[in-house]
Design a protein around this motif. Structure first.
Motif, PDB file in Angstrom:
ATOM      1  N   UNK A   1     -36.367 -70.097 -54.463  1.00  0.00           N
ATOM      2  CA  UNK A   1     -36.237 -68.653 -54.333  1.00  0.00           C
ATOM      3  C   UNK A   1     -36.083 -68.192 -52.887  1.00  0.00           C
ATOM      4  N   UNK A   2     -35.093 -68.714 -52.215  1.00  0.00           N
ATOM      5  CA  UNK A   2     -34.807 -68.257 -50.858  1.00  0.00           C
ATOM      6  C   UNK A   2     -33.302 -68.128 -50.679  1.00  0.00           C
ATOM      7  N   UNK A   3     -32.915 -67.396 -49.636  1.00  0.00           N
ATOM      8  CA  UNK A   3     -31.508 -67.228 -49.294  1.00  0.00           C
ATOM      9  C   UNK A   3     -31.195 -68.066 -48.058  1.00  0.00           C
ATOM     10  N   UNK A   4     -30.017 -68.701 -48.074  1.00  0.00           N
ATOM     11  CA  UNK A   4     -29.547 -69.432 -46.902  1.00  0.00           C
ATOM     12  C   UNK A   4     -28.671 -68.499 -46.080  1.00  0.00           C
ATOM     13  N   UNK A   5     -29.011 -68.330 -44.809  1.00  0.00           N
ATOM     14  CA  UNK A   5     -28.260 -67.393 -43.971  1.00  0.00           C
ATOM     15  C   UNK A   5     -27.883 -68.047 -42.654  1.00  0.00           C
ATOM     16  N   UNK A   6     -26.832 -67.503 -42.035  1.00  0.00           N
ATOM     17  CA  UNK A   6     -26.486 -67.865 -40.667  1.00  0.00           C
ATOM     18  C   UNK A   6     -26.354 -66.576 -39.862  1.00  0.00           C
ATOM     19  N   UNK A   7     -26.567 -66.700 -38.568  1.00  0.00           N
ATOM     20  CA  UNK A   7     -26.479 -65.557 -37.655  1.00  0.00           C
ATOM     21  C   UNK A   7     -25.345 -65.798 -36.672  1.00  0.00           C
ATOM     22  N   UNK A   8     -24.496 -64.798 -36.501  1.00  0.00           N
ATOM     23  CA  UNK A   8     -23.426 -64.864 -35.512  1.00  0.00           C
ATOM     24  C   UNK A   8     -23.858 -64.070 -34.290  1.00  0.00           C
ATOM     25  N   UNK A   9     -23.953 -64.717 -33.151  1.00  0.00           N
ATOM     26  CA  UNK A   9     -24.371 -64.062 -31.919  1.00  0.00           C
ATOM     27  C   UNK A   9     -25.528 -64.802 -31.279  1.00  0.00           C
TER      28      UNK A   9
END
Length: 461
Positions: free
Chosen positions: A136-144
């Motif tokens: 129950x988690x989201x995989x995210x990436x950050x640009x910057x």
């Protein structure tokens, strides 16, 4: 993936209702040795459930960000129980409370509070461990790689209860903050392949908005691959915590300050709350408190019972603010603020100021409509003139009615403002209040104000 978060509030809600009914039923059985309700207890049973639901929704007990810390859980539950007790007591009083068992109600509330606290704690821990073990988690990436990206990264990695896993940081420039070894960092040329290979759910873009072609290309890529694309604009230079975005046809218009009280419904709700609250205080407290304090003031020094002073109100319109007089009469009352050890403060005045009893006549101001229960504190006209020239956002305070208490007061910015930074801190919190107003925020501030009165406030003169 991953997404049961939307159901967490339902789980908490159903669990609370089960416990509410269990506590009522078990205490009823222990008291009366039966589970068959009389007509009056059927009425009480329905009211008991209805009031719990209404209060819980009003105080937003089921927002996940309010369930992360046990101390906040305890505080919110305490507020809910106070409201429940007050409302149900009022209802029972109106229908002859003597017909109901007080012992049954007392035990019900004790059992209910204990069980819900245990249930809420175990539920939070269950969510924590569920996500900690990779569910129950989201995989995210950050640009910057700038400060905004750093703050976003810090927030995402601060607590597993959020259900977010940062998988990568991407920037064409140097990344200015430390990234865990387990998190990939690289240039934008790697972004698309990494996103597809790692089943990324969301991309957070924190770079300048001037790169319109790059942003459009990323939006198209995300739409094609069912990835949510979110832009993180940097509005920190404006000192606004949140912004509103409206659309005039297809044209986005950014409002740099959210003002809930510009909505007529919100103003109506706040005014109704102010009238009811101030009326109750005037009828049940001020009506007997006033003559007692009046006698003490008259015995301590010459002069009127009430101190009346022109203060800056909503839209910067002056109004006459009332207080119990706590000082001897002087010619500098409108130019010099009270300070520690001020010789003008009388003995009874020192007690009134320390206990905040000197502010009670302002409930009359609230009832008359010049003030609100909660809002920025009204300042002397001279202070408004002086500080408005020194602090950019100072006059934003005058967009709403001044209050008896406010966000700045419960955060330590009460009393004398010795240095400019003290007033800047007060203004910052007052602006926050204007941008984030809700009835639940008002209730929170009132509770903290009462708590500080009992705990003691070192800034109270």
């Amino acid at each position: 993936m991953k997404g049961y978060s939307q159901y967490f509030w339902v789980i908490h809600f159903i669990g609370d209702l089960v416990i509410v009914n269990f506590a009522f039923l078990i205490t009823y059985y222990l008291k009366f040795k039966t589970l068959i309700f009389s007509d009056k207890y059927i009425f009480l049973f329905i009211i008991f459930n209805s009031i719990w639901v209404l209060v819980a929704l009003f105080l937003k007990l089921y927002k996940l960000n309010r369930l992360r810390r046990l101390d906040r859980v305890l505080f919110n539950l305490f507020k809910a129980f106070i409201f429940n007790t007050f409302i149900i007591s009022t209802i029972l009083f109106s229908v002859k409370a003597s017909d109901f068992s007080r012992e049954h109600l007392y035990i019900t509330y004790i059992l209910l509070f204990t069980l819900i606290l245990l249930w809420r704690y175990s539920a939070i821990k269950s969510i924590y461990f569920y996500r900690k073990f990779g569910f129950n988690y989201k995989r995210v990436v950050i640009i910057g790689g700038s400060e905004v990206a750093d703050q976003l990264y810090t927030y995402f990695t601060s607590d597993d209860v959020l259900g977010i896993r940062v998988k990568g940081i991407f920037s064409d420039n140097d990344i200015t903050f430390n990234v865990k070894d387990s998190i990939h960092s690289g240039g934008l040329d790697e972004l698309k392949s990494f996103t597809l290979d790692n089943d990324i759910d969301e991309i957070y873009y924190s770079m300048p908005l001037t790169y319109t072609k790059r942003i459009q290309g990323l939006v198209d890529f995300c739409d094609k691959n069912m990835i949510r694309f979110k832009i993180v604009p940097d509005f920190r230079g404006f000192l606004f915590k949140q912004v509103n975005i409206d659309f005039y046809d297809d044209v986005p218009v950014v409002t740099l300050r959210a003002e809930p009280l510009t909505d007529i419904t919100n103003r109506f709700l706040k005014r109704v709350f102010d009238i009811l609250f101030s009326a109750l205080v005037i009828l049940f407290v001020l009506i007997w408190l006033y003559p007692i304090i009046a006698i003490l003031i008259k015995l301590s020094s010459r002069g009127p019972v009430l101190f009346k002073q022109a203060r800056s109100g909503v839209a910067n319109i002056d109004f006459m603010c009332y207080k119990f007089r706590s000082m001897t009469q002087s010619t500098d009352a409108d130019t010099k603020q009270a300070s520690k050890g001020d010789a003008r403060i009388t003995k009874i005045g020192a007690f009134l100021r320390k206990s905040s009893l000197d502010e009670f006549p302002q409930f009359i101001n609230v009832f008359m409509g010049d003030m609100s229960i909660v809002g920025p504190r009204p300042h002397m006209l001279l202070h408004t003139e002086e500080y408005s020239a020194l602090i950019n956002k100072y006059m934003v305070r005058q967009l709403v009615k001044p209050g008896i208490t406010g966000a700045a007061q419960i955060k330590g910015y009460r009393g004398e403002t010795k240095e400019l930074k003290d007033m800047e801190g007060r203004v910052r919190l007052d602006v926050w209040y204007i941008e984030n107003w809700s009835l639940s925020v008002d209730v929170n501030i009132i509770f903290y104000t009462v708590w500080n009165l009992f705990k003691g406030d070192e800034n109270a003169l």
